[in-house]
Design an enzyme around this catalytic site. Structure first.
Site, mmCIF file in Angstrom:
data_model
loop_
_atom_site.group_PDB
_atom_site.id
_atom_site.type_symbol
_atom_site.label_atom_id
_atom_site.label_comp_id
_atom_site.label_asym_id
_atom_site.label_seq_id
_atom_site.Cartn_x
_atom_site.Cartn_y
_atom_site.Cartn_z
ATOM 1 C CE LYS A 183 18.375 13.112 -3.865
ATOM 2 N NZ LYS A 183 19.301 12.119 -3.286
ATOM 3 C CG HIS B 37 -3.533 -15.961 7.611
ATOM 4 N ND1 HIS B 37 -2.321 -16.554 7.891
ATOM 5 C CD2 HIS B 37 -4.054 -16.636 6.551
ATOM 6 C CE1 HIS B 37 -2.107 -17.535 7.030
ATOM 7 N NE2 HIS B 37 -3.139 -17.602 6.211
ATOM 8 N NE ARG C 250 1.315 -11.826 -0.363
ATOM 9 C CZ ARG C 250 1.579 -11.292 -1.550
ATOM 10 N NH1 ARG C 250 2.703 -10.616 -1.728
ATOM 11 N NH2 ARG C 250 0.727 -11.415 -2.549
ATOM 12 N N PRO D 296 0.824 -1.210 0.000
ATOM 13 C CG PRO D 296 0.043 -0.959 2.183
ATOM 14 C CD PRO D 296 0.701 -1.947 1.267
ATOM 15 C CD GLU D 297 2.258 3.451 -4.447
ATOM 16 O OE1 GLU D 297 2.267 4.670 -4.702
ATOM 17 O OE2 GLU D 297 2.432 2.584 -5.318
#
Length: 291
Positions: A166, A104, A123, A2-3
């Protein structure tokens, strides 16, 4: 994984059940998630009131009346269920159906609100940690994070200074959590498309010799804010395991311009959306529009 928009959607979904309410009982059904849970994990939570539920980058942060903070990370497949008198909801519902395997269900918070908040993670890449709020500036998971892209401090000048000099690609720089916090592959691809900037472009081109923002930096900052705001409003868009707390799917994926649209027409110029691997991740872009 997830972001920022997905985590923010989960935060908003958990707020009504947790913020302002006491944790009557905290239960950990196993000793570890990604990392071992602290031996006093449940004891430090039980009896404490959640005085605030915030977010920093991709982390959820619950302020406790004891002065501690509960840090939570969803990992790859973690999700919360809120079970109350009105039934069950799943904040931040994501694309694929969540695991129905209750084996889970690793952590449970029994709230004074009457709700049970259950963390399910097949997971086990998610994790939780309790630490004193006085240590928030030195907490390893939070230390060094860049500015919040939706915060008041984030602007073209800040982005330009972070990228000045950069020689890495623009996409790689944006994925660096020290440059800007919470962005991931999906929203970087989408923001670069909206800003008409190539993911291959050098990050240094966001600043001039005086480290002042170029037009590229201005466009990109606006695009990042725009795409994240739209995604939060739509309920997020992560592609595999993540979902909203309400149990509903996030719908921003239907608004993707380039992400996961390889071979399809560019919505701007009609050219073909292409994919290539960049630093081990798929990058989606329109070579005609993005320079």
């Amino acid at each position: 994984m997830p972001e920022l928009p997905e985590v923010e959607t989960v935060r908003r979904g958990l707020q009504p059940a947790m913020e302002g309410f006491r944790i009557d009982r905290a239960v950990a059904h196993r000793e570890n998630l990604r990392f071992p849970l602290q031996k006093d994990f449940a004891a430090r939570l039980t009896g404490q009131t959640v005085t605030g539920l915030g977010r920093r980058a991709k982390y959820l942060l619950a302020d406790l009346s004891s002065g501690d903070v509960l840090l939570m990370h969803l990992g790859m497949s973690g999700s919360f269920r809120v079970i109350g008198a009105d039934g069950e909801t799943t904040p931040g519902e994501f694309h694929y159906p969540r695991s129905e395997d209750r084996t889970h269900d690793h952590v449970v918070f029994e709230m004074a609100s009457g709700a049970r908040v259950v963390f399910n993670d097949p997971r086990r890449f998610g994790f939780m940690k309790v630490f004193p709020r006085s240590e928030i500036e030195t907490e390893p998971h939070l230390k060094g994070l860049g500015p919040e892209p939706l915060g008041n401090a984030f602007d073209a000048s800040l982005l330009a200074k972070a990228c000045a000099g950069k020689q890495t690609s623009l996409k790689a720089a944006l994925l660096d959590q020290r440059v800007v916090a919470g962005l991931g592959n999906i929203y970087v691809c989408e923001a670069l498309f909206r800003a008409h900037l190539s993911p291959k472009r050098k990050a240094s081109t966001l600043a001039n010799r005086k480290e002042e923002p170029t037009d590229h930096a201005v466009r990109l900052t606006e695009a990042i804010r725009e795409v994240l705001g739209e995604a939060i409003k739509a309920g997020g868009s992560s592609l595999r395991d993540h979902r909203q707390t309400s149990g509903e799917l996030g719908y921003f994926q239907h608004a993707f311009k380039v992400y996961d649209r390889e071979g399809k027409p560019c919505p701007t110029c009609g050219g073909t959306v292409q994919r290539f691997v960049q630093n081990g991740r798929s990058t989606f872009w329109c070579p005609k529009c993005q320079k």
